[in-house]
Design an enzyme around this catalytic site. Structure first.
Site, PDB file in Angstrom:
ATOM      1  N   SER A 102     -44.490  -6.922 -46.212  1.00 28.89           N
ATOM      2  CA  SER A 102     -43.176  -7.257 -45.686  1.00 28.89           C
ATOM      3  C   SER A 102     -42.558  -7.629 -46.859  1.00 28.89           C
ATOM      4  O   SER A 102     -43.249  -7.830 -47.839  1.00 28.89           O
ATOM      5  CB  SER A 102     -42.907  -8.406 -44.755  1.00 28.89           C
ATOM      6  N   GLU A 119     -40.043  -9.654 -48.940  1.00 27.63           N
ATOM      7  CA  GLU A 119     -38.318 -11.042 -49.124  1.00 27.63           C
ATOM      8  C   GLU A 119     -37.148 -10.552 -49.643  1.00 27.63           C
ATOM      9  O   GLU A 119     -37.574  -9.981 -51.482  1.00 27.63           O
ATOM     10  CB  GLU A 119     -39.084 -12.127 -49.043  1.00 27.63           C
ATOM     11  N   ASP A 146     -36.818 -26.214 -49.695  1.00 32.60           N
ATOM     12  CA  ASP A 146     -36.918 -27.494 -50.884  1.00 32.60           C
ATOM     13  C   ASP A 146     -35.397 -28.494 -51.351  1.00 32.60           C
ATOM     14  O   ASP A 146     -34.780 -28.058 -50.042  1.00 32.60           O
ATOM     15  CB  ASP A 146     -35.988 -26.655 -52.147  1.00 32.60           C
TER      16      ASP A 146
HETATM   17  P1  FAD Z   1     -43.406 -28.564 -45.228  1.00 32.38           P
HETATM   18  O1  FAD Z   1     -44.387 -28.207 -44.005  1.00 32.38           O
HETATM   19  O2  FAD Z   1     -42.968 -29.959 -44.346  1.00 32.38           O
HETATM   20  O3  FAD Z   1     -44.767 -29.583 -46.043  1.00 32.38           O
HETATM   21  C1  FAD Z   1     -43.927 -30.518 -47.057  1.00 32.38           C
HETATM   22  C2  FAD Z   1     -44.850 -31.531 -47.499  1.00 32.38           C
HETATM   23  O4  FAD Z   1     -45.196 -32.161 -46.180  1.00 32.38           O
HETATM   24  C3  FAD Z   1     -46.433 -30.745 -47.746  1.00 32.38           C
HETATM   25  O5  FAD Z   1     -47.259 -31.532 -48.645  1.00 32.38           O
HETATM   26  C4  FAD Z   1     -46.720 -31.759 -46.128  1.00 32.38           C
HETATM   27  O6  FAD Z   1     -48.590 -31.716 -46.271  1.00 32.38           O
HETATM   28  C5  FAD Z   1     -46.700 -32.308 -45.651  1.00 32.38           C
HETATM   29  N1  FAD Z   1     -46.037 -33.236 -44.540  1.00 32.38           N
HETATM   30  C6  FAD Z   1     -45.653 -31.018 -43.455  1.00 32.38           C
HETATM   31  N2  FAD Z   1     -45.489 -32.494 -42.566  1.00 32.38           N
HETATM   32  C7  FAD Z   1     -45.649 -33.839 -42.801  1.00 32.38           C
HETATM   33  C8  FAD Z   1     -45.916 -34.340 -41.587  1.00 32.38           C
HETATM   34  N3  FAD Z   1     -45.546 -34.522 -39.772  1.00 32.38           N
HETATM   35  N4  FAD Z   1     -45.971 -35.487 -41.740  1.00 32.38           N
HETATM   36  C9  FAD Z   1     -45.959 -36.294 -44.032  1.00 32.38           C
HETATM   37  N5  FAD Z   1     -45.929 -34.793 -44.438  1.00 32.38           N
HETATM   38  C10 FAD Z   1     -46.073 -33.921 -44.051  1.00 32.38           C
HETATM   39  N6  FAD Z   1     -37.716 -23.334 -48.984  1.00 32.38           N
HETATM   40  C11 FAD Z   1     -36.006 -22.461 -48.784  1.00 32.38           C
HETATM   41  O7  FAD Z   1     -34.965 -23.714 -49.927  1.00 32.38           O
HETATM   42  N7  FAD Z   1     -35.947 -21.921 -48.876  1.00 32.38           N
HETATM   43  C12 FAD Z   1     -36.188 -20.946 -48.807  1.00 32.38           C
HETATM   44  O8  FAD Z   1     -35.912 -19.692 -48.099  1.00 32.38           O
HETATM   45  C13 FAD Z   1     -37.521 -20.400 -48.546  1.00 32.38           C
HETATM   46  N8  FAD Z   1     -38.768 -20.052 -48.484  1.00 32.38           N
HETATM   47  C14 FAD Z   1     -39.480 -20.143 -48.746  1.00 32.38           C
HETATM   48  C15 FAD Z   1     -40.753 -18.554 -48.227  1.00 32.38           C
HETATM   49  C16 FAD Z   1     -42.010 -18.855 -48.041  1.00 32.38           C
HETATM   50  C17 FAD Z   1     -43.453 -17.854 -47.662  1.00 32.38           C
HETATM   51  C18 FAD Z   1     -43.082 -20.551 -49.088  1.00 32.38           C
HETATM   52  C19 FAD Z   1     -44.594 -20.124 -49.095  1.00 32.38           C
HETATM   53  C20 FAD Z   1     -41.799 -21.046 -49.401  1.00 32.38           C
HETATM   54  C21 FAD Z   1     -40.960 -21.235 -49.564  1.00 32.38           C
HETATM   55  N9  FAD Z   1     -39.414 -21.956 -49.638  1.00 32.38           N
HETATM   56  C22 FAD Z   1     -37.897 -21.756 -49.200  1.00 32.38           C
HETATM   57  C23 FAD Z   1     -39.827 -23.044 -49.812  1.00 32.38           C
HETATM   58  C24 FAD Z   1     -40.494 -24.419 -49.378  1.00 32.38           C
HETATM   59  O9  FAD Z   1     -38.967 -24.641 -48.691  1.00 32.38           O
HETATM   60  C25 FAD Z   1     -40.881 -26.054 -50.315  1.00 32.38           C
HETATM   61  O10 FAD Z   1     -41.898 -25.023 -50.586  1.00 32.38           O
HETATM   62  C26 FAD Z   1     -40.949 -26.706 -49.449  1.00 32.38           C
HETATM   63  O11 FAD Z   1     -40.955 -27.404 -50.225  1.00 32.38           O
HETATM   64  C27 FAD Z   1     -41.587 -27.297 -48.450  1.00 32.38           C
HETATM   65  O12 FAD Z   1     -41.179 -26.686 -47.349  1.00 32.38           O
HETATM   66  P2  FAD Z   1     -42.838 -26.667 -46.035  1.00 32.38           P
HETATM   67  O13 FAD Z   1     -41.576 -25.598 -44.676  1.00 32.38           O
HETATM   68  O14 FAD Z   1     -43.350 -25.644 -46.169  1.00 32.38           O
HETATM   69  O15 FAD Z   1     -42.665 -27.785 -45.802  1.00 32.38           O
END
Ligand code: FAD
Length: 280
Positions: free
Chosen positions: A8, A10, A101
């Site tokens: 894929s 991005e 983010d």
């Molecule tokens: P989460 O899975 O929620 O994790 C974030 C942090 O919180 C981690 O440290 C985790 O261990 C902790 N955590 C998770 N769940 C809990 C819980 N229930 N209780 C306590 N702690 C918890 N960002 C954008 O803004 N736009 C995008 O389009 C985008 N695309 C991305 C695509 C990919 C493939 C990747 C890898 C990242 C992308 N990001 C994007 C960045 C991403 O949004 C950031 O890395 C963000 O800081 C974390 O997102 P996440 O979904 O991994 O969060």
């Protein structure tokens, strides 16, 4: 080599007319490789919502399989469900679900706080319609205090209903294989596809990597720094390093590759050709 593997590309949601044109050109070139899907980012805090939606619909109209990234961006859950339903009605069946983010100056993201809650919302509102991708971090998310915490919350996110994951980019294949092994011992068995960042502009990459916690190994840093402004050498060395990384990953059993294109087709195409990946 690419039988049964998932490939894929991005795109970053464009913010200007020139950006829209650049993305269209890149899409035209990358489509010829017949990837499984294209994904489109969702800017921090939902800042590119309109650009994301328009790009997703345009790519979908052109016949490509497309996966919108979705994060809460401070939106109420009902607004997110509206967006999901609109995507569903337009025949889109894959979502990359993220916390997103947090934009600087914004303390929190609203009602939903973590990506597992978004995955739950997608499943409770649209059932099994969407194939849900989530993010994974072989080198550990910068906010995670330790690897156990990383794996614990990754598992909660997967158990909420994720079908597969795409990783943050990395340049150390062992970090990926170690992470996949640890996931397996924690009962996480979904496909975890490596995210691949071609190296084009080293200065930008170094800055971005410091922010998102992706490590650039010292031997790559030093070599890149020695090229100063010699763009051609940066590009050649970067291509060689990333091609070797992809080879190792695929040979070691990675279920596919997801290229962060930054809306440029050529760096990914060069690596694709080096890997002898045919159009699927
Ligand atoms: P989460 O899975 O929620 O994790 C974030 C942090 O919180 C981690 O440290 C985790 O261990 C902790 N955590 C998770 N769940 C809990 C819980 N229930 N209780 C306590 N702690 C918890 N960002 C954008 O803004 N736009 C995008 O389009 C985008 N695309 C991305 C695509 C990919 C493939 C990747 C890898 C990242 C992308 N990001 C994007 C960045 C991403 O949004 C950031 O890395 C963000 O800081 C974390 O997102 P996440 O979904 O991994 O969060």
């Amino acid at each position: 080599m690419n039988d049964n593997k998932n490939f894929s590309f991005e795109f970053s949601a464009p913010k200007t007319t020139a950006g829209v044109d650049q993305l269209k050109r890149a899409h035209g070139r990358l489509s010829k490789l017949a990837p499984d899907f294209f994904s489109v980012t969702y800017g921090a805090g939902g800042s590119t919502k309109e650009g994301t939606v328009q790009t997703v619909l345009d790519l979908n109209d052109s016949g490509s399989e497309v996966a919108p990234h979705l994060s809460f961006g401070g939106s109420a859950p009902e607004k997110i469900v509206d967006l999901l339903n609109m995507y569903k009605e337009n025949g889109i069946n894959r979502i990359v679900a993220l916390r997103g983010d947090v934009p600087s100056g914004m303390g929190s993201l609203g009602v939903l706080r973590y990506a597992n809650e978004l995955v739950e919302l997608i499943r409770s509102s649209t059932g099994d319609h969407f194939h849900i991708e989530v993010a994974a971090y072989p080198e550990i998310h910068p906010e995670s205090p330790n690897v156990e915490s990383e794996l614990k919350y990754f598992k909660i996110k997967v158990d909420a209903g994720a079908d597969s994951a795409i990783t943050q980019y990395f340049y150390n294949a062992d970090a990926y294989f170690h992470f996949v092994d640890r996931c397996s011992t924690h009962g996480i068995n979904i496909p975890i596809v490596p995210g691949i960042m071609p190296i084009v502009n080293y200065t930008n990459l170094a800055r971005f990597s410091d922010n998102c916690g992706a490590e650039i190994p010292q031997w790559i840093r030093k070599q890149m720094e020695s090229y100063h402004n010699d763009k051609k050498s940066v590009q050649q060395f970067g291509e060689e390093v990333v091609t070797r990384l992809c080879e190792k990953l695929l040979e070691g059993g990675a279920p596919g590759l997801h290229f962060y294109t930054l809306n440029q087709a050529l760096p990914s195409i060069r690596i694709w050709k080096n890997l002898n990946l045919d159009a699927k």
